[in-house]
Design a protein around this motif. Sequence first.
Motif, PDB file in Angstrom:
ATOM      1  N   LEU A   1      35.250  39.222  53.009  1.00 22.04           N
ATOM      2  CA  LEU A   1      34.652  40.322  53.766  1.00 22.04           C
ATOM      3  C   LEU A   1      35.689  41.008  54.652  1.00 22.04           C
ATOM      4  CD1 LEU A   1      31.233  38.674  54.674  1.00 22.04           C
ATOM      5  CD2 LEU A   1      31.631  40.500  53.005  1.00 22.04           C
ATOM      6  N   ARG A   2      36.622  40.236  55.194  1.00 18.55           N
ATOM      7  CA  ARG A   2      37.695  40.855  55.982  1.00 18.55           C
ATOM      8  C   ARG A   2      38.554  41.755  55.098  1.00 18.55           C
ATOM      9  NH1 ARG A   2      38.067  35.753  58.552  1.00 18.55           N
ATOM     10  NH2 ARG A   2      39.784  35.142  57.178  1.00 18.55           N
ATOM     11  N   ARG A   3      38.917  41.251  53.927  1.00 23.65           N
ATOM     12  CA  ARG A   3      39.719  42.082  53.022  1.00 23.65           C
ATOM     13  C   ARG A   3      38.971  43.348  52.628  1.00 23.65           C
ATOM     14  NH1 ARG A   3      40.865  37.063  50.718  1.00 23.65           N
ATOM     15  NH2 ARG A   3      39.363  37.405  49.042  1.00 23.65           N
ATOM     16  N   ARG A   4      37.707  43.203  52.340  1.00 20.33           N
ATOM     17  CA  ARG A   4      36.925  44.376  51.934  1.00 20.33           C
ATOM     18  C   ARG A   4      36.866  45.409  53.057  1.00 20.33           C
ATOM     19  NH1 ARG A   4      30.718  43.712  50.114  1.00 20.33           N
ATOM     20  NH2 ARG A   4      30.456  43.602  52.380  1.00 20.33           N
ATOM     21  N   ALA A   5      36.685  44.958  54.289  1.00 18.15           N
ATOM     22  CA  ALA A   5      36.637  45.879  55.425  1.00 18.15           C
ATOM     23  C   ALA A   5      37.970  46.594  55.624  1.00 18.15           C
ATOM     24  CB  ALA A   5      36.249  45.120  56.690  1.00 18.15           C
ATOM     25  N   GLU A   6      39.066  45.888  55.291  1.00 18.43           N
ATOM     26  CA  GLU A   6      40.404  46.463  55.437  1.00 18.43           C
ATOM     27  C   GLU A   6      40.882  47.149  54.164  1.00 18.43           C
ATOM     28  OE1 GLU A   6      42.626  43.037  56.519  1.00 18.43           O
ATOM     29  OE2 GLU A   6      41.629  42.803  58.470  1.00 18.43           O
ATOM     30  N   GLN A   7      40.009  47.197  53.137  1.00 17.98           N
ATOM     31  CA  GLN A   7      40.309  47.829  51.850  1.00 17.98           C
ATOM     32  C   GLN A   7      41.549  47.211  51.196  1.00 17.98           C
ATOM     33  OE1 GLN A   7      40.370  52.083  52.869  1.00 17.98           O
ATOM     34  NE2 GLN A   7      38.256  52.213  52.185  1.00 17.98           N
ATOM     35  N   ARG A   8      41.618  45.867  51.277  1.00 18.99           N
ATOM     36  CA  ARG A   8      42.677  45.123  50.608  1.00 18.99           C
ATOM     37  C   ARG A   8      42.073  44.364  49.433  1.00 18.99           C
ATOM     38  NH1 ARG A   8      44.513  41.003  53.116  1.00 18.99           N
ATOM     39  NH2 ARG A   8      43.013  40.893  54.846  1.00 18.99           N
ATOM     40  N   ARG A   9      42.884  44.144  48.400  1.00 19.14           N
ATOM     41  CA  ARG A   9      42.417  43.446  47.211  1.00 19.14           C
ATOM     42  C   ARG A   9      43.170  42.135  47.029  1.00 19.14           C
ATOM     43  NH1 ARG A   9      42.869  48.173  42.722  1.00 19.14           N
ATOM     44  NH2 ARG A   9      44.823  48.493  43.857  1.00 19.14           N
ATOM     45  N   HIS A  10      42.491  41.175  46.410  1.00 19.58           N
ATOM     46  CA  HIS A  10      43.140  39.920  46.029  1.00 19.58           C
ATOM     47  C   HIS A  10      42.788  39.654  44.567  1.00 19.58           C
ATOM     48  CE1 HIS A  10      44.444  35.782  45.861  1.00 19.58           C
ATOM     49  NE2 HIS A  10      44.890  35.850  47.097  1.00 19.58           N
ATOM     50  N   PRO A  11      43.780  39.506  43.693  1.00 17.94           N
ATOM     51  CA  PRO A  11      43.493  39.414  42.254  1.00 17.94           C
ATOM     52  C   PRO A  11      42.789  38.128  41.832  1.00 17.94           C
ATOM     53  CG  PRO A  11      45.815  38.986  42.680  1.00 17.94           C
ATOM     54  CD  PRO A  11      45.218  39.455  43.982  1.00 17.94           C
ATOM     55  N   VAL A  12      42.832  37.105  42.662  1.00 14.12           N
ATOM     56  CA  VAL A  12      42.192  35.832  42.319  1.00 14.12           C
ATOM     57  C   VAL A  12      40.928  35.628  43.138  1.00 14.12           C
ATOM     58  CG1 VAL A  12      42.464  33.315  42.244  1.00 14.12           C
ATOM     59  CG2 VAL A  12      44.405  34.796  41.677  1.00 14.12           C
ATOM     60  N   GLU A  13      41.038  35.752  44.442  1.00 13.38           N
ATOM     61  CA  GLU A  13      39.981  35.315  45.340  1.00 13.38           C
ATOM     62  C   GLU A  13      38.846  36.319  45.517  1.00 13.38           C
ATOM     63  OE1 GLU A  13      41.883  33.951  48.890  1.00 13.38           O
ATOM     64  OE2 GLU A  13      43.151  32.529  47.800  1.00 13.38           O
ATOM     65  N   ASP A  14      39.010  37.545  45.044  1.00 12.49           N
ATOM     66  CA  ASP A  14      37.906  38.514  45.100  1.00 12.49           C
ATOM     67  C   ASP A  14      36.968  38.392  43.900  1.00 12.49           C
ATOM     68  OD1 ASP A  14      39.017  39.489  47.399  1.00 12.49           O
ATOM     69  OD2 ASP A  14      39.730  41.375  46.543  1.00 12.49           O
TER      70      ASP A  14
ATOM     71  N   HIS B   1      44.250  45.224  36.304  1.00 12.31           N
ATOM     72  CA  HIS B   1      44.947  44.967  37.568  1.00 12.31           C
ATOM     73  C   HIS B   1      46.196  45.839  37.620  1.00 12.31           C
ATOM     74  CE1 HIS B   1      42.214  41.625  38.220  1.00 12.31           C
ATOM     75  NE2 HIS B   1      42.512  41.161  37.026  1.00 12.31           N
ATOM     76  N   GLU B   2      45.980  47.127  37.714  1.00 14.39           N
ATOM     77  CA  GLU B   2      47.089  48.072  37.629  1.00 14.39           C
ATOM     78  C   GLU B   2      48.048  47.943  38.808  1.00 14.39           C
ATOM     79  OE1 GLU B   2      44.387  49.782  40.508  1.00 14.39           O
ATOM     80  OE2 GLU B   2      44.037  48.856  38.557  1.00 14.39           O
ATOM     81  N   TYR B   3      47.635  47.316  39.915  1.00 15.19           N
ATOM     82  CA  TYR B   3      48.482  47.183  41.095  1.00 15.19           C
ATOM     83  C   TYR B   3      49.404  45.956  41.013  1.00 15.19           C
ATOM     84  CZ  TYR B   3      44.950  43.759  42.614  1.00 15.19           C
ATOM     85  OH  TYR B   3      44.090  42.693  42.697  1.00 15.19           O
ATOM     86  N   LEU B   4      49.289  45.174  39.925  1.00 13.22           N
ATOM     87  CA  LEU B   4      50.126  43.987  39.749  1.00 13.22           C
ATOM     88  C   LEU B   4      51.223  44.250  38.719  1.00 13.22           C
ATOM     89  CD1 LEU B   4      47.345  41.234  39.545  1.00 13.22           C
ATOM     90  CD2 LEU B   4      48.709  41.866  41.545  1.00 13.22           C
ATOM     91  N   ASN B   5      52.349  43.581  38.909  1.00 18.50           N
ATOM     92  CA  ASN B   5      53.439  43.679  37.941  1.00 18.50           C
ATOM     93  C   ASN B   5      53.217  42.683  36.800  1.00 18.50           C
ATOM     94  OD1 ASN B   5      54.947  45.610  39.424  1.00 18.50           O
ATOM     95  ND2 ASN B   5      55.771  43.990  40.734  1.00 18.50           N
ATOM     96  N   LEU B   6      53.656  43.060  35.616  1.00 12.09           N
ATOM     97  CA  LEU B   6      53.608  42.170  34.458  1.00 12.09           C
ATOM     98  C   LEU B   6      54.866  41.301  34.453  1.00 12.09           C
ATOM     99  CD1 LEU B   6      52.349  44.769  31.835  1.00 12.09           C
ATOM    100  CD2 LEU B   6      51.031  42.877  32.791  1.00 12.09           C
ATOM    101  N   ARG B   7      54.693  39.989  34.307  1.00 10.34           N
ATOM    102  CA  ARG B   7      55.833  39.063  34.370  1.00 10.34           C
ATOM    103  C   ARG B   7      56.919  39.408  33.354  1.00 10.34           C
ATOM    104  NH1 ARG B   7      55.734  34.369  32.623  1.00 10.34           N
ATOM    105  NH2 ARG B   7      53.625  34.141  31.770  1.00 10.34           N
ATOM    106  N   LEU B   8      56.493  39.742  32.134  1.00  9.05           N
ATOM    107  CA  LEU B   8      57.435  40.010  31.044  1.00  9.05           C
ATOM    108  C   LEU B   8      57.596  41.496  30.774  1.00  9.05           C
ATOM    109  CD1 LEU B   8      56.302  37.209  28.527  1.00  9.05           C
ATOM    110  CD2 LEU B   8      57.968  37.061  30.402  1.00  9.05           C
ATOM    111  N   GLY B   9      57.027  42.317  31.626  1.00  2.89           N
ATOM    112  CA  GLY B   9      57.057  43.752  31.385  1.00  2.89           C
ATOM    113  C   GLY B   9      56.101  44.146  30.270  1.00  2.89           C
ATOM    114  N   ALA B  10      55.970  45.437  30.042  1.00  8.45           N
ATOM    115  CA  ALA B  10      55.044  45.928  29.026  1.00  8.45           C
ATOM    116  C   ALA B  10      55.432  45.446  27.628  1.00  8.45           C
ATOM    117  CB  ALA B  10      54.980  47.452  29.070  1.00  8.45           C
ATOM    118  N   GLY B  11      56.716  45.581  27.285  1.00  2.70           N
ATOM    119  CA  GLY B  11      57.158  45.182  25.956  1.00  2.70           C
ATOM    120  C   GLY B  11      56.997  43.693  25.708  1.00  2.70           C
ATOM    121  N   GLY B  12      57.362  42.892  26.702  1.00  2.00           N
ATOM    122  CA  GLY B  12      57.221  41.450  26.551  1.00  2.00           C
ATOM    123  C   GLY B  12      55.777  41.010  26.431  1.00  2.00           C
ATOM    124  N   THR B  13      54.903  41.674  27.165  1.00  2.73           N
ATOM    125  CA  THR B  13      53.471  41.369  27.070  1.00  2.73           C
ATOM    126  C   THR B  13      52.958  41.674  25.671  1.00  2.73           C
ATOM    127  OG1 THR B  13      53.149  41.851  29.421  1.00  2.73           O
ATOM    128  CG2 THR B  13      51.190  41.910  28.018  1.00  2.73           C
TER     129      THR B  13
END
Length: 313
Positions: free
Chosen positions: A31-44, A155-167
């Motif tokens: 709820l704190r993250r939501r109020a602050e408009q922050r995202r969490h890729p796992v815990e949300d 999850h467009e705000y996250l980086n891909l570990r292997l990049g687009a080509g590696g993925t």
Amino acid sequence: MPPIVVLSPQEWEPRALAHAERVRAYTEPYLRRRAEQRRHPVEDFLFTYYTQKPAQLLRWHPGAHTVLTGPGAVERADWKFYRALSAAERRELGIADDDGAVTLDLDTFLRVRREAVDFARIVLSGTAARPAQYGCFGLHEWAMAYRPEENSIRHEYLNLRLGAGGTDEVVEANRIRCSHFDAFRFYAPQAVSLNELQPTRETQRDLEQPGCLHANMDLYKWAYKLTPALPSELVVDCFELSWRIRAVDMRASPYDLAEWGYPPIRIETPSGRADYVRIQRAFSAESQQMRAELMKYLEELEVGCEEATGRFS
């Protein structure tokens, strides 16, 4: 018929307080993250993907075949699927006329939620009976991020570990056999034909199996869909299992979550796949136990309703 349990305020109020404290450890940061408009890729995830809201999860319920007494029970008479006991029911249980007494209205619950109850039983029992499959290696998340230059990934705000080509290379080089419709439906369009199975909502009852992380995460979904007929302690057990599975699901994904505190499970390597299967097997065994617990309560709900015959349910 399961026995009727009468709980005094001294018995049920500490359980309700302990439940709220347990749940707030998860809801308050979200709820704190939501109020602050922050995202969490796992815990949300459990609050944004599933439909149970934090306020609903915070409410404690004793489950069916239980009577709550005392002043604090009175307000629950207006809660959905609750009702106050009649004078005859009070006398039968030895409850004073001036004491609050409420219980789950099981007849109404089963009438309103019949479709959800029946579908939960079909999916849970079918999943429990099938052999677990351990060859997916979490590639569903990679298929969702396939060809990111051409598609909008989740999850467009996250980086891909292997990049687009590696993925893309990982997706194209591996056998993909996801059996879970609610993962498959988020695949990138170009990855859909690469999946050996083509699950649908109609075939969900035939394909779900206990090795699937998403099927095991969904135990939380079936639990809250049966609320308030289940004890809230069991619902939160399912929630916490789903929480832990989600962390593994994302650690095995193509996303770089190191800065979030989640080291990768490198399923693109033999050692990473072995780690994934080891964790997957442990979750499968734990989930089968919880699945059996849910099915036991489903059976008790039906028996309690069928045998009520004039007694309250």
